[in-house]
Design an enzyme around this catalytic site. Structure first.
Site, short mmCIF file in Angstrom:
data_model
loop_
_atom_site.label_atom_id
_atom_site.label_comp_id
_atom_site.label_asym_id
_atom_site.label_seq_id
_atom_site.Cartn_x
_atom_site.Cartn_y
_atom_site.Cartn_z
N THR A 77 0.82 -1.21 0.00
CA THR A 77 0.00 0.00 0.00
C THR A 77 0.86 1.26 0.00
O THR A 77 0.59 2.21 -0.73
CB THR A 77 -0.93 0.00 1.22
N VAL A 102 -21.53 11.64 9.23
CA VAL A 102 -22.15 11.44 7.92
C VAL A 102 -23.25 10.40 8.09
O VAL A 102 -22.98 9.23 8.39
CB VAL A 102 -21.11 10.97 6.88
N HIS A 147 23.41 28.24 11.40
CA HIS A 147 22.62 29.47 11.23
C HIS A 147 22.86 30.05 9.84
O HIS A 147 24.00 30.13 9.39
CB HIS A 147 23.02 30.51 12.28
#
Length: 460
Positions: free
Chosen positions: A40, A235, A439
């Site tokens: 899947t 629903v 940074h």
């Protein structure tokens, strides 16, 4: 009858990884998969959805770039080409898995398998059937989308996460039933394609498995993208008239609403695929297969991994379980450790978390304190014009051990591994605060949160 040391049933991220590891440990291995290699995740889940989410991200960046002075003219996109690229990505990865199996000298059978108590594996190859004998068996058959018993659903053309990638045209509107991980990711994809999206969630918040701050922030962000998010709604029924669907929604106070749309996606969870083990007297844990920490079932020499055993239904968890099962099937003694499981949601902004949640820390009676730092205080985020999000660290108070981290923002699914490493190594907030971050970088928010927790924040 051919005999194998280990037979793996299921070629998804739990199965093919288990097969490869068992082969590396010197076992004669066979892998049986009824569909495509990759399961899947590769074919109908993680990979195709993330490919389309990447498309969605680029579309949003192009739209945002107009405010930066970068003009591209009218934006157009070809859904056909987008889907073709998705298919190409899938095929490339399928071929890669096939190559790994061949390299590992693993026998591959493309058919439907079932196993009996003697560990005889019957394989339906279509035109013929084959039976092989296994000393050990690893079940990794995954799951299927769960479709709740909504009135009228059997008479309506709807999609699940398994079928939604078969769309050939962009719909004008879609209702997504379920506000979990799958639901919000698909909402992000369709919204970027200018589809009118409505999410209907039964619970009181979306992504209910994640931090409440994440749910609240994501809800606002989705609303700002013109995605309608309905929580505490059920629903009641779905009907269809010609090409349009009508979704009947009811609130807890009894208020009803009819939503008309072109497509419906039902994404309320998955159920285990037990087809390969119907002949086995396997002990169950609710709807899932019960296993011990070695991934072994109550039947000696039969192991199970991935969605079929429940728990965290994530590809990387299935792979981790597959490795443990393979080790034990090969005669070693290993146990799975679920302490450090990174969890990622690929919306925009992304969401990632690892370790304990605040709720879990509270339930465990561990004295803890939380520090939250906004991404808007990070220079790199400001430069990127991508300041939505935050980092939250959950820290044990006495010794400062980091118990959990929640991150929301650009690229946090990549940065969560830094937090995972700290938790895995039982790192402390003081160590995190002293660690030099590059940074400018988004990861500086971990540095800032740690120092703020210690009362010595630099930019707090």
């Amino acid at each position: 009858m051919e005999r194998y040391d280990v037979v793996v049933i299921g070629g998804g991220p739990g199965g093919y990884v288990a097969a490869i590891r068992a082969s590396q440990l010197g076992c004669k291995v066979a892998l049986v998969e009824s569909d495509h290699l990759g399961g899947t995740c590769l074919n109908r889940g993680c990979i195709p959805s993330k490919t389309l989410l990447r498309h969605a991200e680029v579309i949003e960046q192009i739209e945002k770039a107009r405010s930066w002075g970068i003009e591209t003219g009218s934006l157009t996109f070809s859904f056909e080409k987008m889907m073709k690229r998705k298919d190409k990505v899938i095929q490339t990865l399928r071929s890669g898995i096939a190559g790994l199996l061949k390299k590992g000298d693993i026998t591959f059978f493309n058919g439907q398998a079932s196993v009996d108590e003697k560990k005889c594996v019957s394989i339906n190859l279509g035109k013929e059937k084959k039976v092989i004998q296994a000393d050990k068996v690893i079940i990794a058959t995954g799951g299927d989308p769960f479709v709740p018993p909504i009135s009228g659903v059997d008479k309506v053309e709807f999609h699940t996460s398994d079928t939604i990638f078969q769309l050939t045209e962009i719909p004008e509107s879609i209702v997504i039933v379920g506000g979990g991980v799958i639901g919000v990711e698909f909402a992000s994809i369709f919204a970027s394609l200018n589809v009118e999206v409505t999410i209907v969630e039964m619970g009181n918040r979306i992504v209910p498995s994640e931090d409440p701050d994440v749910s609240r922030t994501l809800h606002k962000i989705l609303n700002n993208k013109n995605i309608r998010v309905l929580t505490n709604k059920t629903v009641e029924s779905i009907s269809q008239k010609e090409k349009l669907k009508c979704v009947s929604v009811e609130s807890r106070d009894g208020t009803k609403e009819q939503i008309t749309c072109e497509e419906v996606l039902i994404a309320v969870g998955r159920k285990p695929n037990l087809s390969a083990i119907e002949m086995l007297p396997i002990r169950m844990n609710g709807p899932f297969v019960e296993v011990n920490k070695s991934m072994e079932t109550n039947i000696d020499g039969v192991y199970a991994v991935g969605d079929i055993i429940g728990g965290w239904q994530l590809a990387h968890v299935a792979s981790a379980e597959g490795l443990i099962a393979a080790e034990n099937a090969a005669g070693h003694k290993e146990e799975v450790d679920y302490k450090v499981i990174p969890r990622c949601i690929y919306t925009a902004p992304e969401i990632a978390s690892v370790g304990m949640s605040e709720e879990q820390a509270s339930q465990s009676k561990i004295p803890y304190r939380v520090e939250k730092y906004a991404l808007s205080g990070i220079g790199k985020a400001i430069a990127m014009d991508d300041t939505q999000g935050f980092v939250k660290i959950i820290v044990e108070e006495q010794y400062g051990e980091i118990l959990g981290v929640v991150m929301m923002g650009a690229h946090v699914t990549e940065m969560i591994s830094q937090a995972s490493a700290f938790i895995y190594l039982e790192g402390t907030v003081d160590e995190l605060a002293k660690m030099i971050q590059p940074h400018p970088a988004l990861s500086e928010m971990l540095f800032e949160a740690a120092n703020s927790w210690l009362g010595r924040g630099i930019h707090s």
